[in-house]
Scaffold this motif. Structure first.
Motif, PDB file in Angstrom:
ATOM      1  N   SER A 144       0.823  -1.203   0.000  1.00 42.15           N
ATOM      2  CA  SER A 144       0.000   0.000   0.000  1.00 42.15           C
ATOM      3  C   SER A 144       0.861   1.258   0.000  1.00 42.15           C
ATOM      4  O   SER A 144       2.075   1.210   0.239  1.00 42.15           O
ATOM      5  CB  SER A 144      -0.906   0.039   1.247  1.00 42.15           C
TER       6      SER A 144
ATOM      7  N   ASP B 255      -9.636   2.772  13.362  1.00 38.85           N
ATOM      8  CA  ASP B 255      -9.601   2.660  11.906  1.00 38.85           C
ATOM      9  C   ASP B 255     -10.946   2.208  11.366  1.00 38.85           C
ATOM     10  O   ASP B 255     -11.733   1.571  12.063  1.00 38.85           O
ATOM     11  CB  ASP B 255      -8.511   1.684  11.460  1.00 38.85           C
TER      12      ASP B 255
ATOM     13  N   GLY C 270     -12.614   1.070   7.194  1.00 37.80           N
ATOM     14  CA  GLY C 270     -12.329   0.989   5.763  1.00 37.80           C
ATOM     15  C   GLY C 270     -12.938  -0.242   5.141  1.00 37.80           C
ATOM     16  O   GLY C 270     -13.845  -0.871   5.705  1.00 37.80           O
TER      17      GLY C 270
ATOM     18  N   GLU D 260      -8.118  -2.194  -1.703  1.00 39.06           N
ATOM     19  CA  GLU D 260      -8.602  -1.830  -0.371  1.00 39.06           C
ATOM     20  C   GLU D 260      -8.151  -0.431   0.020  1.00 39.06           C
ATOM     21  O   GLU D 260      -7.175   0.104  -0.526  1.00 39.06           O
ATOM     22  CB  GLU D 260      -8.103  -2.840   0.663  1.00 39.06           C
ATOM     23  N   ALA D 261      -8.870   0.158   0.949  1.00 39.31           N
ATOM     24  CA  ALA D 261      -8.515   1.475   1.485  1.00 39.31           C
ATOM     25  C   ALA D 261      -8.927   1.521   2.945  1.00 39.31           C
ATOM     26  O   ALA D 261      -9.924   0.902   3.341  1.00 39.31           O
ATOM     27  CB  ALA D 261      -9.199   2.587   0.697  1.00 39.31           C
ATOM     28  N   ARG D 262      -8.172   2.277   3.744  1.00 42.89           N
ATOM     29  CA  ARG D 262      -8.447   2.347   5.170  1.00 42.89           C
ATOM     30  C   ARG D 262      -8.114   3.748   5.685  1.00 42.89           C
ATOM     31  O   ARG D 262      -7.105   4.347   5.285  1.00 42.89           O
ATOM     32  CB  ARG D 262      -7.589   1.302   5.898  1.00 42.89           C
ATOM     33  N   LEU D 263      -8.966   4.280   6.552  1.00 43.83           N
ATOM     34  CA  LEU D 263      -8.731   5.550   7.225  1.00 43.83           C
ATOM     35  C   LEU D 263      -8.343   5.281   8.671  1.00 43.83           C
ATOM     36  O   LEU D 263      -8.950   4.428   9.335  1.00 43.83           O
ATOM     37  CB  LEU D 263      -9.983   6.433   7.179  1.00 43.83           C
ATOM     38  N   TYR D 264      -7.361   6.039   9.179  1.00 43.55           N
ATOM     39  CA  TYR D 264      -6.870   5.850  10.534  1.00 43.55           C
ATOM     40  C   TYR D 264      -6.842   7.189  11.274  1.00 43.55           C
ATOM     41  O   TYR D 264      -6.652   8.249  10.664  1.00 43.55           O
ATOM     42  CB  TYR D 264      -5.443   5.288  10.527  1.00 43.55           C
TER      43      TYR D 264
ATOM     44  N   ALA E 242      -4.251   7.836   5.766  1.00 43.59           N
ATOM     45  CA  ALA E 242      -5.031   6.872   4.985  1.00 43.59           C
ATOM     46  C   ALA E 242      -4.094   5.934   4.235  1.00 43.59           C
ATOM     47  O   ALA E 242      -3.006   6.326   3.799  1.00 43.59           O
ATOM     48  CB  ALA E 242      -5.942   7.596   3.999  1.00 43.59           C
TER      49      ALA E 242
ATOM     50  N   ALA F 213      -4.034   3.031   1.033  1.00 47.64           N
ATOM     51  CA  ALA F 213      -4.720   2.462  -0.125  1.00 47.64           C
ATOM     52  C   ALA F 213      -3.757   1.537  -0.854  1.00 47.64           C
ATOM     53  O   ALA F 213      -2.573   1.868  -1.021  1.00 47.64           O
ATOM     54  CB  ALA F 213      -5.212   3.552  -1.070  1.00 47.64           C
TER      55      ALA F 213
END
Length: 207
Positions: free
Chosen positions: A41, A158, A160, A176-180, A194, A196
């Motif tokens: 990522s 988190d 996502g 995939e993507a994730r916000l923290y 973030a 991705a």
């Protein structure tokens, strides 16, 4: 006779309960699905110029982040999972200080919901808690365990998701993507960042 009869009844009940428990455990085990994946990522975060208050003018953006993730689904597409990602190489010169490099490492444990969207296609939604460890490397750094870095750790939340495409059998690819958000991450411009990327994995237990 009555005592012997009671013992027989208790034995029969015990055997029945044991058989029922084994059947339930068997059904539960068969219903489980386990995903294991490796991903790569990129990370984005507010720029150094956007720092305000107690936050320092340094950004978490940049670098390549490899990592591992996994989850277990055990009830109506619901389950639990976790991940760990780290910066592949040290970032040079924290706040333009020569010889002071850093590397973020973060992990989390999540609730997972993974419904089927179409043939060989599933949605993955995740949310949970974890921590980020900002590791700073220098000749005089150390944490008492013969390491060459000191670590600045913070609690993290988190949320996502991703879309899992099965390409052959149990093998899948997952954009995939994730916000923290890390609390009190004051050595950087913000606690927000973030991720991705793309993971490749395998599902045990069918899909």
């Amino acid at each position: 006779m009555s005592r012997r009869l009671r013992l027989k009844q208790i034995s029969r009940i015990a055997i029945l309960l044991a058989c029922t428990a084994l059947a339930l455990c068997s059904d539960f085990a068969q219903a489980q699905k386990v995903d294991l994946a490796f991903g790569v990522s990129g990370l984005t975060a507010p720029s150094a110029d956007s720092a305000s208050g107690d936050h320092q003018p340094a950004s978490l953006s940049g670098g390549t982040y490899p990592g591992f993730s996994g989850d277990v689904l055990f009830w109506h597409n619901l389950g639990i999972g976790g991940e760990i990602f780290w910066r592949a190489t040290q970032a040079d010169s924290y706040q333009q200080t020569p010889g002071l490099n850093f590397r973020p490492v973060f992990f989390d444990f999540d609730a997972v919901y993974s419904p089927k969207l179409a043939t060989h296609t599933y949605l993955d939604l995740d949310g949970g808690i974890g921590a980020i460890s900002n590791r700073f490397y220098c000749s005089g750094c150390g944490n008492g365990y013969n390491t060459n870095y000191t670590s600045d750790k913070h609690f993290m939340v988190d949320v996502g998701g991703g879309i899992k495409f099965y390409v052959k059998g149990g093998f899948f690819v997952r954009p995939e993507a994730r916000l923290y958000y890390a609390t009190n991450n004051n050595l950087f411009s913000s606690g927000r960042f973030a991720r991705a990327g793309l993971s490749i994995g395998y599902t045990l237990g069918g899909h």
